[in-house]
Design a protein around this motif. Structure first.
Motif, PDB file in Angstrom:
ATOM      1  N   TYR A  11      43.244  39.704  35.700  1.00 42.03           N
ATOM      2  CA  TYR A  11      42.978  40.221  37.042  1.00 42.03           C
ATOM      3  C   TYR A  11      41.771  41.156  37.069  1.00 42.03           C
ATOM      4  O   TYR A  11      40.977  41.121  38.003  1.00 42.03           O
ATOM      5  CB  TYR A  11      44.224  40.949  37.552  1.00 42.03           C
ATOM      6  N   SER A 387      47.049  33.414  36.674  1.00 41.57           N
ATOM      7  CA  SER A 387      46.432  34.565  36.014  1.00 41.57           C
ATOM      8  C   SER A 387      47.536  35.384  35.371  1.00 41.57           C
ATOM      9  O   SER A 387      48.235  36.136  36.045  1.00 41.57           O
ATOM     10  CB  SER A 387      45.641  35.405  37.021  1.00 41.57           C
ATOM     11  N   ARG A 640      40.919  39.989  41.939  1.00 43.08           N
ATOM     12  CA  ARG A 640      40.474  38.792  41.216  1.00 43.08           C
ATOM     13  C   ARG A 640      39.922  37.747  42.181  1.00 43.08           C
ATOM     14  O   ARG A 640      38.903  37.102  41.901  1.00 43.08           O
ATOM     15  CB  ARG A 640      41.658  38.224  40.426  1.00 43.08           C
TER      16      ARG A 640
END
Length: 859
Positions: A11, A387, A640
């Protein structure tokens, strides 16, 4: 196995964090490292003080064997800088000049006295986010006071919610209990991370950094649950109850003892029969031939079952069944199959082999190559295919990365996208400054505190949060505790004693609901209607985030799983919250905060040593942490997305963040084979004696005292007028005091019992001793001078119940301050209050279109 940090896989890719922190801030650095930041820990030549905290590998006291240091510095690099020397200060300035974030928990004068304070750092790096975490804030009447985890939990109101039932006369014969371990710093740390992520979002738009400040005292004071709204709205005082919510009056016990002396939690929520599948309970009992008379038709009447004597009878029958079975029979599984939110009361290490947590990848084996071993850590806090959480390397050895860090951070790097500072802000908060995230729209499908609380924080940072609900499935908090009295604020302010609890008079009288949903807009939308579902899809097309707190699988059954959401909006961020997560083996397991607390070890980690049972938490602690975790996931994913243009799906759970809070227990089990054991209010790891909660003058009045040094002990003995203790061989040294804690605590309790707690706290603090009154909701609301100075409550209007105080976010952002009333400067929404407004302004639906939706049953 440690995962690798790549450009798009984390992130906070490329973010540089310089951490100058002890236990007050190491948690923050650890979370940022888990989000992918390059966190560099700055230590003095002798090492950070937390290297002296236990437990230790093989119980050998050594700076490189502290499991505490390992736990809270996982994923970081380390550098030694002597900030008392010119070379160390020069290197610190050089690193801070290219850092994105500096975390500082030293004394408030420390950096300024060395010429490297915030103003100097800002001159060299206008994009710097400078983070101050301090016990009571850097301004106000308590700015220079001393604290400890125990003292913070006392002053913040947590301990007065936690402990054991009173005796039959209603008197307490045991003190309140501070849950173990280090929760004050976790609470403040979570809120600080949310503030940092807000500051990063602001920097993306404006290109400038800012100062972010957290008072641990204020953060902890805002973490309790229903005690504060019950006092604010009804002037009611809570009572501590064993392993269940503190309440105005007693309730049916929540722990049942198994045949072999373990406990399970046949959870009985404070929300009446809300979580009670009555027929399911009878079937569980009948499976074992233990249903007694509960098959009688009279028990089908919910009102009859709600009578205190009947509820106690039902509880006794349940307890009888539990007492006939071994803990290993997992009776809770039978209950969960019937939709009952029961749970085993586990010790934290008992989760390591659980198939569910393994399926979710919660635990990680982290290599320590210098020892030729690996150890089990709690790694991830959520599951995401887009992620992942970054577990990272083991904690740094002292000075391990000195040359490496100075070399790496001297290299140029791409910086995140920068907006225009000159760009005018369309939305300013009531603070007169821009919000951190005014360009974010959130579709809020939350339910109760664990998910609704996340939207609260996002609204406080300026997001347009639209709460979607329908009367076919009310948010139960609309009818829970903290109901507004019939006469409103005037009735409350005219009351000299507690007001009676009113029966819910509609969906807009719940003070707790309005508090948790402050700053949001509310629309009524029936998702069982095709037109309602299509309208929701249209909203999602115009949104940045969907947060959702339904039972696992609900959105998929509605045809609104992540794949569908990506079709509607390829950049959408979708964050789900449930008790145990969508992925895994628990499936449809039902959970509330106390259920997740029992599973993860959080319940067992509060209380006096055995043979006392767990005292647990006196509120849904993991509801708050579920909300913190969900807000962090959302803000990290937004950052992100703004860097990579990629959306994300994140599956969060209260269970995972609960395991994250179990401190060194899992690591101690892995390293030393030691099972968890409660230690009450003592402090075995950052050694202190005395460390405890002692009686003071008055009914159920207590004070927390921590003595970490001989100077603390001498000041305590002098303040209490017992200097003879200083020449008593049992108490002459810290080692001796630790060996004789029972006698020591008895002596101090005798000395404090007739003293005024407030006067004693002031006297001890004046002598430099960490001490704090165990404050109630009334104390924090009416008497706490530091909270009053901080303006910790904000008066917010609500369309039906009028204006009431609401807790502001406890983190101060200098350039984009939060305002808990959000863009609309209001408390929580009445049911469907903004339906027409939202449909008109966002979706462009005119009056005739709205009428058509109403006629179709969509609204």
């Amino acid at each position: 196995m440690m995962n690798e940090r790549t450009n798009d896989a984390t992130y906070l890719r490329g973010l540089r964090v310089l951490e100058l922190a002890d236990e007050k801030g190491e948690y923050v650095g650890k979370v940022l490292a888990g989000l992918g930041a390059d966190v560099v820990k700055v230590e003095p030549p002798e090492g950070e003080v937390t290297r002296t905290y236990g437990p230790f590998l093989d119980d050998v006291v050594d700076a490189e064997r502290s499991l505490f240091f390992w736990q809270y510095n996982l994923g970081k690099r380390g550098i030694v800088l002597d900030l008392d020397g010119a070379a160390g200060r020069s290197d610190f300035l050089a690193l801070a000049s290219v850092a994105d974030v500096v975390i500082d928990t030293r004394d408030r004068r420390f950096l300024d006295e060395r010429g490297i304070g915030y103003e100097r750092l800002r001159e060299r790096n206008e994009r710097l986010i400078y983070v101050r975490i301090s016990p009571f804030g850097d301004e106000g009447p308590w700015a220079d006071r001393q604290a400890s985890d125990l003292v913070h939990l006392a002053l913040g109101g947590v301990v007065m919610n936690c402990g054991y039932d009173p005796d039959p006369s209603g008197a307490y014969d045991t003190p309140p209990v501070a849950p173990q371990m280090w929760h004050a710093y976790a609470i403040a740390g979570e809120m600080t991370v949310i503030g940092i992520l807000g500051a990063l979002a602001f920097r993306l738009r404006k290109g400038i950094g800012q100062r972010v400040s957290t008072s641990i005292h204020e953060a902890v004071s805002k973490n309790t649950e229903t005690d504060m709204p019950d006092w604010i709205f009804l002037r009611q005082t809570h009572r501590r109850l064993t392993s269940r919510h503190s309440m105005v009056s007693t309730s049916v016990p929540s722990l049942s003892l198994t045949k072999d002396g373990r406990y399970i939690m046949p959870y009985r929520t404070y929300l009446g029969s809300f979580a009670m599948n009555w027929d399911g309970l009878v079937r569980v009992l009948a499976k074992y031939g233990m249903e007694s008379d509960l098959g009688d038709p009279k028990y089908q009447d919910e009102g009859y079952r709600g009578r205190p004597e009947v509820a106690e009878h039902i509880g006794r029958i349940t307890d009888k069944l539990v007492g006939r079975l071994l803990y290993s029979r997992d009776l809770w599984r039978d209950a969960q199959r019937e939709g009952l939110p029961w749970a085993p009361v586990r010790r934290p290490e008992e989760n390591v082999e659980d198939e569910h947590w393994r399926a979710r990848g919660v635990f990680a084996e982290v290599e320590h190559p210098e020892l030729g071993r690996s150890f089990t850590y709690v790694g991830k806090r959520w599951h995401s295919p887009d992620s992942e959480w970054w577990v990272g390397r083991r904690a740094p050895l002292l000075g391990e990365h000195d040359d490496e860090v100075l070399r790496d951070w001297a290299q140029p790097r791409p910086i995140d996208r920068i907006g225009s500072e000159a760009e005018p802000d369309v939305v300013l908060s009531e603070r007169g400054k821009p919000f951190a995230i005014p360009d974010v729209r959130v579709v809020d499908l939350s339910w109760m505190l664990a998910s609704a609380g996340a939207g609260r924080f996002l609204a406080g940072l300026g997001a347009d949060v639209i709460k979607v609900e329908h009367r076919t499935r009310w948010d139960a908090m609309r009818f829970s505790l903290g109901q507004c009295p019939p006469g409103g604020r005037a009735e409350r302010e005219g009351a000299e004693g507690p007001l009676p609890t009113p029966k819910p008079a509609g969906p807009n009288r719940g003070g707790s609901f309005m508090e948790i949903n402050a700053g949001k807009r509310g629309i009524s939308l029936n998702l069982k209607s095709p037109e309602g579902k299509r309208t929701l899809e249209d909203l999602i097309r115009q949104a940045d985030v969907v947060v959702e707190g339904f039972s696992p699988g609900t959105m998929d059954r509605l045809g609104l799983g992540y794949e569908r959401l990506k079709q509607l909006n390829p950049r959408i961020i979708y964050v789900q919250q449930s008790g145990f997560g969508q992925r895994g083996t628990f499936g449809q397991a039902r959970a509330f905060g106390p259920t997740a607390q029992a599973f993860t070890g959080i319940t067992d980690m509060s209380g006096l040593p055995e043979p006392f049972p767990p005292a647990g938490w006196g509120y849904s602690y993991l509801d708050w942490f579920g909300a913190y975790n969900m807000a962090t996931a959302t803000l990290a994913a937004l950052y992100r997305r703004d860097i990579t243009d990629k959306g994300a799906y994140i599956d969060t759970s209260q269970g995972e963040v609960g395991l994250y809070l179990t401190g060194t227990t899992i690591l101690d089990y892995s390293a030393n084979g030691r099972r968890w054991a409660r230690y009450g209010n003592r402090s075995p790891y950052k050694q202190a004696a005395p460390s405890g909660i002692f009686p003071t003058r008055g009914d159920d009045r207590w004070i927390a005292i921590s003595a970490f040094t001989d100077a603390h002990w001498e000041a305590i003995a002098g303040t209490l007028g017992h200097r003879e203790w200083l020449v008593d061989d049992r108490f002459s040294t810290l080692v001796q005091r630790l060996a004789h804690q029972t006698e020591l605590e008895a002596e101090i309790a005798d000395a404090t019992a007739d003293l005024d707690g407030w006067e004693l706290m002031d006297a001890l603090q004046s002598a430099g001793v960490p001490a704090g009154v165990c404050q109630t909701a009334q104390d924090r609301f009416e008497s706490d001078p530091q909270l009053a100075h901080d303006q910790w409550l904000v008066e917010l209007p609500q369309s039906e119940i009028g204006t009431w105080p609401v807790k502001e976010l406890p983190v101060r952002l200098s350039e984009s301050p939060s305002f808990i009333g959000g863009r609309g400067a209001s408390s929580g929404p009445s049911y469907g209050e903004h339906t027409s407004e939202v449909l008109r302004t966002i979706l462009g639906i005119d009056d005739s279109g709205i009428r058509a939706l109403e006629e179709a049953g969509a609204l």
